[in-house]
Enzyme design. Structure first.
Site, short mmCIF file in Angstrom:
data_model
loop_
_atom_site.label_atom_id
_atom_site.label_comp_id
_atom_site.label_asym_id
_atom_site.label_seq_id
_atom_site.Cartn_x
_atom_site.Cartn_y
_atom_site.Cartn_z
N CYS A 43 -9.53 -1.95 4.03
CA CYS A 43 -8.22 -1.09 3.82
C CYS A 43 -7.40 -2.02 2.81
CB CYS A 43 -7.48 -1.28 5.28
SG CYS A 43 -6.10 -0.41 5.06
N ASP A 45 -4.34 -2.77 3.05
CA ASP A 45 -3.49 -3.66 3.70
C ASP A 45 -3.27 -5.18 3.42
OD1 ASP A 45 -2.06 -5.21 5.88
OD2 ASP A 45 -1.80 -3.23 6.74
N ARG A 47 -2.85 -7.79 4.73
CA ARG A 47 -2.88 -8.67 5.68
C ARG A 47 -4.37 -8.99 6.00
NH1 ARG A 47 0.76 -5.66 10.18
NH2 ARG A 47 -0.51 -4.02 9.21
N HIS A 99 -8.84 -1.80 10.52
CA HIS A 99 -8.14 -3.02 11.33
C HIS A 99 -7.10 -2.35 12.36
CE1 HIS A 99 -4.20 -2.41 9.05
NE2 HIS A 99 -5.13 -1.85 8.21
N CYS A 102 -3.42 -0.20 11.71
CA CYS A 102 -3.46 0.21 10.57
C CYS A 102 -2.29 1.26 10.31
CB CYS A 102 -4.85 1.13 10.26
SG CYS A 102 -5.05 1.60 8.51
#
Length: 217
Positions: A43, A45, A47, A99, A102
């Site tokens: 992803c 993302d 993080r 994750h 999400c």
């Protein structure tokens, strides 16, 4: 704003100094070649950085990231990365990593229109449709989201096995495995979903491609 931007260069200089202190030839060796064993489809993302959470170094993992770690068969960017990783770099493992928490998955669970990304998230809604009986039975929205994250990874692993790239690799006898993982941003741990695929045995017949002699020569 400028200060936060300049911080990137300060951190980069520190990182270079640390690497060269540990190994003076680090960047010379890295510049010569890359030979990663892993392709990571994750992803976007911020993080969930692949190298950071796996404790690996530059050159260890070839990475493709998009919203909600999707494998979409019309996505030429993803397919190009996949083809290069499998047929040029000859990676041994393809990892789809979702994750918990999400944003893409959570948005896809709702009906709010958010813009262009709605068209991308529709693919996650398709995953929900396939598993709606199981998901609708989960009353806790957070737990339902977590389960959809897992099911989405499962479907993306399955979608990878449908591609001509992966099927041709297996037909050519390449030792290639496709894995599904989930990262928990609340504790930092990766979880193996135990859905590894290394052949076409689990694929329905209508997804299996006829591999011609020309293809596997």
């Amino acid at each position: 704003m400028i200060k936060s931007y300049n911080k990137l260069f300060t951190n980069n200089q520190k990182w270079v100094e640390e690497r060269t202190t540990e190994n003076p030839n680090f960047f010379n060796d890295l510049a010569e070649r890359q030979s990663p064993q892993f392709l990571w489809i994750g992803c976007s993302d911020s993080r969930v950085p692949a190298n950071e959470i796996t404790g690996t170094m530059p050159g260890d993992i070839f990475v493709h990231r998009n919203i909600a770690n999707m494998v979409i068969h019309t996505d030429i960017s993803m397919l190009s990365v996949l083809d290069y990783a499998v047929n040029v770099l000859e990676v041994k493992h393809i990892i789809v990593c979702g994750h918990y928490g999400c944003g893409g998955v959570n948005t896809a669970m709702g009906n709010k229109q958010v813009g262009l990304i709605d068209n991308w998230l529709r693919h996650i809604k398709d995953v929900y449709r396939l598993h709606q009986d199981e998901l609708n039975a989960i009353k806790d929205p957070a737990k339902r989201s977590d389960r959809l994250v897992e099911l989405n990874v499962q479907e993306q692993v399955y979608d990878l096995t449908k591609t001509s790239i992966v099927q041709n690799a297996w037909a050519n006898g390449k030792a290639l495995q496709v894995h599904g993982l989930v990262y928990d941003i609340k504790n930092g741990y990766l979880q193996d979903l135990n859905i590894t695929a290394d052949n076409t045995a689990e694929i329905e017949d209508f997804y299996k491609l006829d591999i011609t002699e020309q293809t596997i020569s």
